[in-house]
Design an enzyme around this catalytic site. Structure first.
Site, PDB file in Angstrom:
ATOM      1  N   PRO A  13       0.826  -1.217   0.000  1.00  0.00           N
ATOM      2  CA  PRO A  13       0.000   0.000   0.000  1.00  0.00           C
ATOM      3  C   PRO A  13       0.860   1.268   0.000  1.00  0.00           C
ATOM      4  O   PRO A  13       1.823   1.362   0.765  1.00  0.00           O
ATOM      5  CB  PRO A  13      -0.811  -0.122   1.295  1.00  0.00           C
ATOM      6  N   ASP A  44       3.848   0.362  10.170  1.00  0.00           N
ATOM      7  CA  ASP A  44       5.289   0.176  10.293  1.00  0.00           C
ATOM      8  C   ASP A  44       5.698   0.262  11.763  1.00  0.00           C
ATOM      9  O   ASP A  44       5.399   1.239  12.436  1.00  0.00           O
ATOM     10  CB  ASP A  44       6.008   1.279   9.505  1.00  0.00           C
ATOM     11  N   TYR A  49      11.229  -0.051  18.744  1.00  0.00           N
ATOM     12  CA  TYR A  49      10.221   0.935  19.157  1.00  0.00           C
ATOM     13  C   TYR A  49       9.500   0.498  20.440  1.00  0.00           C
ATOM     14  O   TYR A  49       8.786   1.283  21.046  1.00  0.00           O
ATOM     15  CB  TYR A  49       9.150   1.162  18.075  1.00  0.00           C
ATOM     16  N   LYS A  78      11.088  -4.658  12.084  1.00  0.00           N
ATOM     17  CA  LYS A  78      12.521  -4.598  11.739  1.00  0.00           C
ATOM     18  C   LYS A  78      13.410  -5.330  12.734  1.00  0.00           C
ATOM     19  O   LYS A  78      13.145  -5.319  13.943  1.00  0.00           O
ATOM     20  CB  LYS A  78      12.969  -3.127  11.658  1.00  0.00           C
ATOM     21  N   HIS A 111      17.141  -3.176  10.182  1.00  0.00           N
ATOM     22  CA  HIS A 111      16.880  -1.781  10.577  1.00  0.00           C
ATOM     23  C   HIS A 111      18.008  -0.831  10.171  1.00  0.00           C
ATOM     24  O   HIS A 111      17.770   0.323   9.809  1.00  0.00           O
ATOM     25  CB  HIS A 111      16.674  -1.721  12.102  1.00  0.00           C
TER      26      HIS A 111
END
Ligand code: A2P
Length: 313
Positions: A13, A44, A49, A78, A111
């Protein structure tokens, strides 16, 4: 949602939602649920994170409600820098899947080309406070990534923050070509050369920090693209916001932007970019705003042999 084809024929997308800094309790889950209600289908995240669990929970909640099916969603996560040894990659991928609570990842990225000392600490430091880089050849890491595809843990694999020389070297050794390279890209770092290079190799560019990470940049400088006079002028001309002009520009520039927003109104605003087109002349004017200003510098990795930002592109 419009898509482009990855080099393995899978749909990607053209607009996603980033989740970096969505770390307050409940924030990432709410953001994902709001975004799915608006119509986003591409998310994402990353192990580093520390919000994979919440991102997965948001997706699963909307699957349970019957709003979407798993196959409607495109999820990227990642491999962090402390898992670069070939033997560690599958383990890291399985940990991400367990955090997400999903059966497969759509796109798994390295990453960064730099590897750090293995262990539980994502940012391992020595007694002087220096980041502990531990060289691993990213070609070895890539073999582990290919293993993740073979095991069915992820549908596609790719890279992030790789430069053209690193991509060239990786392509020579790869049996599965990287599907995407996720890089910082916005009007002040438009990455024209790296985009052209990747296009020629069949690698799609995902644009991170597409709005120039206004909250991060404000600490260092006032030069955020959202305040740019030319972009403000174009926003008036097209009756759109500056953020919408930037995101539309990035799509027309051949990238897949992933703006982060934890605010439903701004998520909606960032989604409303498919009803207009920036003229060629205005696109050229935005191209000319490039200043090669990089926000995400991976500070502390500059001395690493694999540091990606030491060459032009
Ligand atoms: P918020 O989460 O409060 O909406 P980038 O994706 O370039 O890193 O930028 C993300 C930052 O930009 C976040 O701080 C986000 O704040 C803010 N942001 C997201 N969308 C918009 C928008 N449409 N207008 C202004 N700021 C935005």
């Amino acid at each position: 949602m419009y898509s482009v084809k990855l080099n393995n024929n899978r749909d990607f997308p053209v607009l996603g939602v980033g989740t970096l800094f969505a770390t307050k309790e409940g924030e990432a889950e709410q953001l994902v649920k709001d975004a799915i209600d608006i119509g986003y289908r591409h998310f994402d995240t990353a192990m580093v994170y520390r919000n994979e669990k919440e991102v997965g929970a948001g997706i699963k909640a909307k699957i349970s409600e019957g709003v979407v099916k798993r196959e409607d969603i495109f999820l990227t996560t990642k491999l962090w820098c402390t898992y670069h040894r070939r033997e560690k990659v599958v383990e890291a991928c399985k940990t991400s899947l367990s955090n997400l609570g999903l059966e497969y990842i759509d796109l798994y990225l390295i990453h960064s080309p730099s590897a750090f000392k293995e262990g539980d600490d994502f940012w391992p430091k020595d007694s002087d406070g220096k980041l502990m880089i531990e060289y691993v050849d990213y070609v070895e890491t890539w073999k582990g990534m290919e293993e993740c595809v073979k095991l069915g843990l992820t549908k596609s694999i790719g890279i992030s923050n790789f430069n053209s020389q690193q991509i060239d070297r990786l392509l020579k050794a790869a049996t599965i070509k990287p599907a995407a390279n996720q890089i910082e890209c916005h009007p002040y770092l438009n990455q024209a050369k790296l985009i052209a290079f990747c296009k020629e190799k069949g690698i799609i560019i995902t644009a991170y920090s597409p709005l120039g990470s206004p909250n991060a940049i404000a600490k260092e400088t006032t030069q955020a693209p959202l305040q740019d006079p030319k972009l403000q002028e174009l926003a008036k001309k097209y009756n759109k916001t500056v953020a919408q002009i930037i995101l539309r520009y990035l799509i027309q520039h051949g990238t897949v932007p992933i703006p982060k927003s934890s605010n439903k109104k701004r998520l909606q605003e960032n989604f409303d970019i498919f009803d207009f087109e920036i003229s060629k002349e205005d696109k050229n004017a935005i191209d000319a705003l490039n200043k090669n200003i990089r926000i995400c510098l991976f500070t502390g990795t500059e001395e690493d042999k694999n540091y990606p930002f030491g060459i032009e592109y």
